[in-house]
Design an enzyme around this catalytic site. Structure first.
Site, PDB file in Angstrom:
ATOM      1  CG  HIS A  13      -1.975  -0.990   1.255  1.00 34.87           C
ATOM      2  ND1 HIS A  13      -1.768  -2.276   1.715  1.00 34.87           N
ATOM      3  CD2 HIS A  13      -3.275  -0.938   0.867  1.00 34.87           C
ATOM      4  CE1 HIS A  13      -2.899  -2.960   1.617  1.00 34.87           C
ATOM      5  NE2 HIS A  13      -3.822  -2.179   1.106  1.00 34.87           N
ATOM      6  CG  ASP A  46      -4.009  -5.497  -3.789  1.00 34.76           C
ATOM      7  OD1 ASP A  46      -5.090  -5.024  -3.387  1.00 34.76           O
ATOM      8  OD2 ASP A  46      -3.132  -5.939  -3.015  1.00 34.76           O
TER       9      ASP A  46
END
Length: 483
Positions: free
Chosen positions: A184, A256
């Site tokens: 992330h 993702d």
């Protein structure tokens, strides 16, 4: 730039958007009618069961075959239980029990809950082999550190989930379990030979394919031996060569979230990341959580432009759309369970608890919960023993902002039970437990990824293998403190 409406519709059909709130904004519905594949729901979209069912029904009025996705892993990553914690233990607990039939039952129950809510694509299970003890993003989301164990539970989870008509998405290919950074926030690197990747990280994905997983999610991780300088999400060698060619996967490759630094940070923008992922072989692109109409339009426009200037072959885009449409057709009618076993989650969590020492020496304690951080994947979800206690005093504190003397003064003559997540990774937490144990009966409840750390002098050490609501209940019972 081409404004071909047919190309725009194709581009939209490869995208999963998102929106805030308990009802869908007009633009989110309009884009579905114009071709958008679907939306991903987050905790901000989830109130009570009636509201969520109404929301998914509203989305289906705009597109009957809409893909409605969610991250519902059980355990520490839950959207349905984001206000209370999950009713089910997560993968680490299921792996610790190592009963594939239990894993199948738990995932069938999760699938039934999703089907009742109108959700048809679960971005789970996590099938990464957690070989890095300090992994900041996987940890208890993994079934374990042994490839064979993870593989058999991956297959069981997918079988259980898909028995309810909810599509499973095995993640994060080719394996996020050996990383020590969070994709992330940056682009993690797993610098190992391809042979080790095949032995350690890839067996669960082979099991997922064999079990009939409708989808596999790519990881924003760099494996130089396979992907060069690119993340796997942008690597044709990883997605088309390895996953499709070698492992024979014929379902949908889902990315993702493209807003993550491991994707958008590499490509330079979310729209460019979308083109790179499609060109590598991805079919369905998760844009992320922070999405509005302007961003969706920008991504679609970049895909259309890429077809026009040769960065993306039309046939590749059409292939992605065909697979996404097939997934939508397969998952169009999720099936809620006729009878729900409300005790399944707690019963499974009880089996995952390990108890060392003598909890009997910790009667009527002061329960001290050490405040712990959370990953972006988890979000801020309640955890711990407090909801389950029989009137026992419970306090929360930051390990580095208090002293053993202050806690001892509050406890008086009572024993102390310290509850935490990955206490071993906190020097302040370890020191605090050690100082307390030197002066009185102390127990520890570890609700994170377990370690070999056992502080000297503790009377009992309990490991739950996760911090779900069910795990908290099982721990309180093991201490004899449950109401």
């Amino acid at each position: 730039m081409s404004t071909d409406p047919g190309l725009r519709r194709l581009a939209l059909h490869t995208l999963l958007a998102a929106f805030p709130g308990h009802t869908a904004p007009g633009w989110a519905l309009e884009l579905l009618s114009e071709g958008l594949a679907g939306h991903t729901l987050f905790g901000t979209n989830v109130g009570d069961p009636g509201q969520l069912a109404a929301l998914t029904a509203e989305l289906r009025t705009a597109r009957p075959d809409v893909l409605i996705a969610i991250d519902e892993e059980g355990g520490d990553v839950t959207r349905l239980g984001h206000r209370t914690g999950s009713a089910y233990p997560g993968n680490a607990a299921l792996g610790a029990v190592d009963d594939p039939e239990l894993t199948r039952l738990v995932y069938a129950a999760i699938g039934a809950d999703l089907a009742a809510a109108g959700v048809n694509l679960n971005l789970a299970p996590t099938v990464d082999v957690n070989t890095a003890d300090d992994n900041p993003i996987i940890g208890t989301r993994s079934f374990g550190a042994d490839p064979a164990l993870v593989a058999r539970h991956a297959g069981a989870a997918i079988t259980g989930l898909e028995s309810t008509g909810v599509a499973a998405c095995a993640k994060h290919f080719p394996g996020h379990g050996a990383t020590v950074t969070d994709s992330h926030l940056e682009l993690p690197t797993v610098d190992v030979p391809l042979g080790l990747l095949r032995e350690r990280d890839l067996p669960p994905f082979a099991a997922a394919v064999a079990a009939g997983a409708q989808a596999v999610m790519s990881a924003h991780i760099r494996v130089p031996a396979l992907t060069g300088d690119l993340p796997a999400t942008f690597s044709r060698a990883a997605l088309t060569g390895l996953l499709r060619g070698e492992y024979g996967f014929r379902g949908v490759i889902v990315t993702d979230a493209l807003e993550m630094r491991g994707a958008a940070g590499v490509a330079g923008s979310i729209p460019r990341a979308a083109v790179a992922a499609l060109a590598a072989g991805a079919d369905l692109l998760c844009i992320g959580a922070d999405v509005d109409r302007a961003l969706v339009e920008a991504v679609a426009a970049e895909i259309v432009a890429a077809v026009g200037d040769g960065r993306l072959e039309l046939g590749r885009l059409e292939g992605a759309v065909a697979r996404t449409a097939a997934l939508a057709a397969w998952s169009a009618t999720p099936r809620p369970a006729a009878n729900r076993d409300d005790e399944l989650g707690v019963a499974a969590a009880r089996r995952a608890v390990t108890v060392e020492g003598s909890p009997a020496e910790l009667r009527s304690p002061l329960v001290v919960q050490l405040v712990a951080g959370y990953s972006i994947a988890e979000g801020r979800v309640p955890w711990g023993l407090k909801p389950h206690l029989n009137g026992t005093e419970h306090i929360e504190l930051v390990a580095g902002s208090t002293t053993a003397e202050a806690i001892a003064a509050q406890a008086g003559n009572r024993p102390i039970v310290v509850v935490g997540r990955r206490i071993h990774s906190s020097p302040a937490g370890r020191e605090l437990v050690g100082e307390l144990a030197a002066t009185r009966p102390v127990g520890v409840v570890e609700m994170g990824w377990p370690s070999d750390w056992r502080p000297e002098g503790t009377r009992a050490f309990i490991v739950t293998h996760g911090a779900s609501h069910a795990n908290g209940r099982a721990a309180a019972e093991a201490l004899g403190l449950a109401h």
